[in-house]
Scaffold this active site. Structure first.
Site, short mmCIF file in Angstrom:
data_model
loop_
_atom_site.label_atom_id
_atom_site.label_comp_id
_atom_site.label_asym_id
_atom_site.label_seq_id
_atom_site.Cartn_x
_atom_site.Cartn_y
_atom_site.Cartn_z
N HIS A 79 0.87 -1.31 -0.01
CA HIS A 79 0.05 0.04 0.27
C HIS A 79 0.92 1.26 -0.08
O HIS A 79 0.71 2.02 -0.67
CB HIS A 79 -0.85 -0.07 1.23
CG HIS A 79 -1.60 1.23 1.45
ND1 HIS A 79 -0.93 2.49 2.21
CD2 HIS A 79 -2.76 2.06 1.08
CE1 HIS A 79 -1.72 3.46 2.16
NE2 HIS A 79 -2.59 3.04 1.39
N HIS A 121 1.46 4.99 -3.11
CA HIS A 121 1.95 6.39 -2.91
C HIS A 121 3.07 6.89 -3.73
O HIS A 121 2.98 7.96 -4.21
CB HIS A 121 2.42 6.63 -1.47
CG HIS A 121 0.96 6.63 -0.62
ND1 HIS A 121 0.18 7.76 -0.43
CD2 HIS A 121 0.61 5.70 0.34
CE1 HIS A 121 -0.83 7.46 0.50
NE2 HIS A 121 -0.44 6.19 0.98
N GLU A 125 -5.45 9.26 -0.33
CA GLU A 125 -5.75 7.96 -0.14
C GLU A 125 -6.98 7.51 -1.13
O GLU A 125 -6.86 6.41 -1.66
CB GLU A 125 -6.18 7.59 1.25
CG GLU A 125 -4.99 7.73 2.33
CD GLU A 125 -3.97 6.58 2.14
OE1 GLU A 125 -4.04 5.70 1.46
OE2 GLU A 125 -3.09 6.47 2.69
N SER A 140 -3.91 0.67 -4.85
CA SER A 140 -3.11 -0.49 -4.30
C SER A 140 -4.14 -1.63 -3.71
O SER A 140 -3.85 -2.67 -3.36
CB SER A 140 -2.60 -0.32 -2.82
OG SER A 140 -3.19 0.45 -1.94
#
Length: 288
Positions: free
Chosen positions: A127, A132, A173, A192
């Site tokens: 993740h 990111h 997010e 993700s």
């Protein structure tokens, strides 16, 4: 996102960083990374922003499997001045903001097990890094992340972290973006996740609402399942501009005087891209 009351784990530095210890990863852990990477890289191109796919090359290392943070940071530093540092898990809010403000992205070093392949609550290295890092190679989004960290340090002194956390949640997010008259993914929590990468764009269940800073910061969010509402930005440039040019101090005072908005609510003033049926959330609640 960070947590407020945590004790520093044994072996962590004052800033909560730890060595990644890349050599300690097992073949099974590297295989899990490769499995997740291949699955997401195959299904995302028509769903995610091109900027993410451009940045994905950052993760194709000279060594197989899980990226080595040292090599990854060298690449990111050359692109946008960012680096990736390992932490044991969630870190306190102020340290989280300090790292972002200084262009350091904190990433957990552990990776999920096969039993957790489709869901785990605490973010793992897949993740944190797959989700990111690709957009940290984009100069505009990289600037937004630094600006968010600087804003977090100011919010920490105003007791306004809860409201600011919602901005991170619904952009970094779980953000959507409108490009060429189509909605695309960019939030790390979506890209993700195999399931949410499909749900966020294809499902009739969630609301998809035009970005409004104050409205977003009043809106609750879910940490335990797919989102019931997503916010849609027009561009990374617009997101950065609104964040940098907004005086958050009076905004925080306004927010304190107003009630929170439920995760599934739509307001009369919303710019609505999709009026969700909320069928998924209702079905999940009925089966609970």
């Amino acid at each position: 996102m960070a947590q407020m009351t945590l004790e520093r784990p044994e072996g962590a530095a004052e800033d909560w960083t730890i060595p990644q210890d890349w050599d300690a990863y097992s073949p099974a852990e590297h295989a899990m990374w490769d499995r997740l990477f291949e699955r997401q890289a195959k299904m995302l191109p028509d769903r995610v922003v091109p900027e993410f796919m451009d940045g994905l090359d950052m993760l194709r290392m000279t060594k197989p499997g899980i990226p080595d943070f040292e090599e990854l940071s060298e690449r990111l530093m050359k692109a946008t001045g960012w680096q990736v540092v390992a932490v044991p898990g969630l870190v306190p809010d102020r340290l989280f903001f300090e790292h972002l403000a200084n262009r350091r992205f904190v990433a957990g070093r552990f990776i999920r097990t096969p039993e957790q392949i489709d869901y785990l609550q605490e973010p793992d290295i897949f993740h944190d890094v797959f989700g990111h890092v690709p957009l940290l190679a984009n100069p505009v989004f990289a600037d937004y992340m630094q600006a968010y960290g600087e804003g977090g340090l100011r919010a920490d002194g105003m007791g306004a972290i809860d409201h600011l956390a919602r901005l991170y949640w619904y952009t970094v997010e779980f953000g959507l973006i409108r490009q060429n008259d189509a909605l695309k993914l960019y939030g790390a929590g979506i890209v993700s996740s195999y399931g949410e990468s499909i749900y966020a764009l294809d499902s009739a269940s969630p609301n998809r609402i035009g970005f409004d800073l104050k409205r977003l910061m009043r809106t609750k969010y879910r940490i335990d399942d797919y989102q019931q509402s997503y916010f849609v930005i027009d561009s990374f440039e617009d997101l950065l501009k609104r964040t940098v040019e907004t005086d958050f101090a009076p905004l925080y005072r306004e927010l304190e005087a107003e009630s929170d908005i439920e995760v599934d609510a739509l307001l009369a003033q919303d710019k609505i891209y999709t009026r969700g049926t909320q069928s998924y959330a209702r079905a999940q609640a009925a089966n609970a």
